[in-house]
Design an enzyme around this catalytic site. Structure first.
Site, mmCIF file in Angstrom:
data_model
loop_
_atom_site.group_PDB
_atom_site.id
_atom_site.type_symbol
_atom_site.label_atom_id
_atom_site.label_comp_id
_atom_site.label_asym_id
_atom_site.label_seq_id
_atom_site.Cartn_x
_atom_site.Cartn_y
_atom_site.Cartn_z
ATOM 1 N N CYS A 1 10.740 3.372 5.109
ATOM 2 C CA CYS A 1 12.094 2.875 5.361
ATOM 3 C C CYS A 1 12.570 3.363 6.714
ATOM 4 O O CYS A 1 12.498 4.555 7.004
ATOM 5 C CB CYS A 1 13.036 3.370 4.279
ATOM 6 S SG CYS A 1 14.737 2.921 4.626
ATOM 7 N N ARG B 1 0.958 -2.997 -2.787
ATOM 8 C CA ARG B 1 0.651 -1.827 -3.629
ATOM 9 C C ARG B 1 1.147 -0.531 -2.972
ATOM 10 O O ARG B 1 2.136 0.050 -3.383
ATOM 11 C CB ARG B 1 -0.865 -1.775 -3.903
ATOM 12 C CG ARG B 1 -1.241 -0.871 -5.083
ATOM 13 C CD ARG B 1 -1.339 0.617 -4.769
ATOM 14 N NE ARG B 1 -2.309 0.908 -3.711
ATOM 15 C CZ ARG B 1 -2.378 2.091 -3.084
ATOM 16 N NH1 ARG B 1 -1.545 3.079 -3.408
ATOM 17 N NH2 ARG B 1 -3.257 2.282 -2.116
ATOM 18 N N ASP B 2 0.500 -0.128 -1.903
ATOM 19 C CA ASP B 2 0.851 1.146 -1.257
ATOM 20 C C ASP B 2 2.277 1.084 -0.703
ATOM 21 O O ASP B 2 3.014 2.075 -0.738
ATOM 22 C CB ASP B 2 -0.157 1.409 -0.132
ATOM 23 C CG ASP B 2 -0.039 2.796 0.469
ATOM 24 O OD1 ASP B 2 0.635 3.653 -0.128
ATOM 25 O OD2 ASP B 2 -0.612 3.014 1.539
ATOM 26 N N HIS C 1 -1.036 5.939 9.231
ATOM 27 C CA HIS C 1 0.424 5.903 9.074
ATOM 28 C C HIS C 1 1.080 6.143 10.433
ATOM 29 O O HIS C 1 0.524 6.845 11.281
ATOM 30 C CB HIS C 1 0.865 6.963 8.056
ATOM 31 C CG HIS C 1 0.689 6.509 6.640
ATOM 32 N ND1 HIS C 1 1.526 6.863 5.628
ATOM 33 C CD2 HIS C 1 -0.236 5.696 6.078
ATOM 34 C CE1 HIS C 1 1.131 6.308 4.494
ATOM 35 N NE2 HIS C 1 0.054 5.594 4.738
ATOM 36 N N HIS D 1 -7.046 3.838 7.658
ATOM 37 C CA HIS D 1 -5.732 3.660 7.026
ATOM 38 C C HIS D 1 -4.768 4.633 7.705
ATOM 39 O O HIS D 1 -4.714 5.807 7.344
ATOM 40 C CB HIS D 1 -5.873 3.972 5.530
ATOM 41 C CG HIS D 1 -4.642 3.740 4.718
ATOM 42 N ND1 HIS D 1 -4.541 2.737 3.784
ATOM 43 C CD2 HIS D 1 -3.447 4.370 4.691
ATOM 44 C CE1 HIS D 1 -3.344 2.764 3.216
ATOM 45 N NE2 HIS D 1 -2.669 3.764 3.752
ATOM 46 N N ASN E 1 3.201 3.014 6.496
ATOM 47 C CA ASN E 1 1.927 2.493 6.952
ATOM 48 C C ASN E 1 2.093 1.768 8.292
ATOM 49 O O ASN E 1 3.172 1.274 8.620
ATOM 50 C CB ASN E 1 1.428 1.456 5.940
ATOM 51 C CG ASN E 1 0.988 2.085 4.639
ATOM 52 O OD1 ASN E 1 -0.010 2.773 4.603
ATOM 53 N ND2 ASN E 1 1.742 1.864 3.580
#
Lengths: 326, 326
Positions: B265, B34-35, B234, B232, B274
């Site tokens: 990317c 999803r994310d 990053h 969560h 993430n």
């Protein structure tokens, strides 16, 4: 998202929020010019190396490993040690350790005025054999007179600092996990022969935080004080900064890192580079731990160096900041 | 070096060395499908998404966020939620949360049998405005009936679990550092409206471990128990795993991560992805923390998915292991 963000005032920097039980100041032992460049495919001209060291110093780094007095046949990338060292040795307030593999290398380094030297031992038989063509104990026997001679060259007001690198402290590509007592034994041998500092290397980047803590505790249990210990993590599996945090919590305050992650090409099949100094500084700055490093200047230096090498930096912080700021 | 290393018996894996004070088991909330995919440039066919979810489940992940029931205009990459969800919903022993931005999205999700849903709030006014075109409080007011309706649809033997995502908990690209009390206020509002779990997002990756600890402590001080909290992170500045370690030490045992670092990317100018699930699993495995995940199968899945996206994975563990093993 309806609009592009503008940079907040002061640029993107972490909020400073200290954590309990960490050292107030960390000495970063910058290894990019030696350990980094030695592992890059491109051989960099002497004047570029000299500019790199000068720029690292201007960014606030105070311990910059400059080069290696190893035989040019083994490390052609650093064959210009004799030409480079005189171009950097007068940097004010900066320690410039150099690697010396043997007595010949030590004499060359001392003759040029080096006062910080490092020897490079292995915790495993396989790597000692591969890297030095010796057993672990034969390698230690080779270093013993080198360390002794370094210490003999001291004057009371002109000490010589000897660092002992120990590679494969956690895992070895031939042998797998490395038993902690085996590492402790070699550490003690290096200290017994007169090393002033040990750098515990996770050469293949496999360590995790519990392993780091366990090794540090085992060394303490054998009488090795934490303030003689530095950590040297590789980011092969992305663990370097978490392992650094574990080491800081244990009281370690000397951390090896490589500007821009020099030594690990992001496009190589296996990225085995050092912890990037910028990623380290980001964390330390957020934790309110003093390093003296100006992150913007350091990042600019790594971007410039990446241009010299013809490839982007593998450091996440360099890539994020250079997109936003440089 | 005189010889190439052979793989040690059992392949390259971290030595298992537990650390004190960490949870025995971590639930990984896998967000790649999803994310991750929502932030990739390439739109992936539905059958590839379904295969991704199935492969993630086969690798041992038990919480796999599957898709988002948002209007296709806003997230075209996930416009096939209605087609995808029925192809994965019968996976045995796997929770499949889906994002629902509003009552319409919730109804679509519930109609297809979803029993775990998530709403997506912001800790900052700037991001609430940019992402939802609302103030923080207007966004909360929008979510309140969504959460209430989700809870009304419960039966005693068929509960609906509601996760509240909170983005920009540490820094905001427009506002800079985000004050902890501001985050705590929105967290409490989400819990008060009935959320079963909060996921604290460092959307731009600027947090450092002291900041993480301070926010977690502040939430505890306001009566929020740690077992309702997920983190969560990053990896924009390389801090995600160190921050995760800090959260684990605080007792957090639900960690969001994205297989292969989907959503960031490696060749984009700014890598804002993430935390890669593989980098997380490497650390947890080394710490002896149970996850149920088979790292080899997960890595193979991420390598396959990278092929679907036409670019390598940004995960350091995936890159290191796929060179050595796949």
């Amino acid at each position: 998202m309806t609009a592009e963000p503008s940079n907040p005032p002061g640029g993107p920097l972490p909020m400073v929020v200290p954590a309990d039980g960490l050292p107030p100041r960390v000495r970063i032992h910058e290894v990019g010019a030696r350990d980094g460049l030695q592992n890059e495919k491109v051989t960099v001209p002497t004047e570029v190396k000299a500019e790199l060291v000068h720029r690292l110093a201007e960014a606030g780094l105070t311990t910059i490993e400059a080069t290696s007095f190893v035989h040019p046949k083994w490390v052609p990338q650093l064959a210009d040690a004799e030409q480079l060292f005189p171009r950097v040795r007068d940097l004010e307030g900066v320690d410039l350790p150099v690697l010396v593999p043997n007595a010949r290398g030590l004499d060359r380094a001392l003759a040029l005025g080096a006062r910080r030297v490092a020897v490079f031992a292995s915790a495993t038989e396989s790597f000692a054999k591969a890297n030095l063509n010796r057993t672990v104990d034969e390698a230690l026997a080779m270093f013993e007179p080198v360390v002794a001679r370094a210490k003999e060259s001291e004057a009371p007001d002109d000490l010589v600092h000897v660092r002992g690198y120990l590679s494969m402290c956690f895992g070895d590509p031939w042998e797998g996990p490395v038993p902690v007592p085996q590492v402790v034994r070699v550490c003690k041998a290096l200290l017994d022969m007169g090393c002033d500092e040990l750098s515990l290397g996770d050469t293949i980047g496999v360590a995790t935080p519990g392993h780091v803590e366990t090794l540090l505790r085992a060394l303490n249990d054998e009488g090795v004080p934490t303030d003689l210990l530095a950590v040297h993590f590789h980011d092969t599996y992305g663990q370097a900064l978490a392992n650094t945090l574990a080491a800081l919590r244990h009281g370690v305050s000397t951390v090896d890192a490589s500007a821009g992650g020099l030594g690990g090409c992001p496009y190589a099949k296996s990225a085995t580079g050092n912890l990037a100094t910028e990623d380290l500084v980001w964390m330390l700055q957020g934790l309110g731990i003093e390093t003296g490093v100006d992150l913007g200047r350091l990042t600019a230096t790594s971007v410039w160096m990446a241009g010299q090498l013809g490839r982007p930096s593998p450091s996440r912080t360099v890539r994020a900041l250079s997109h936003q700021e440089l």
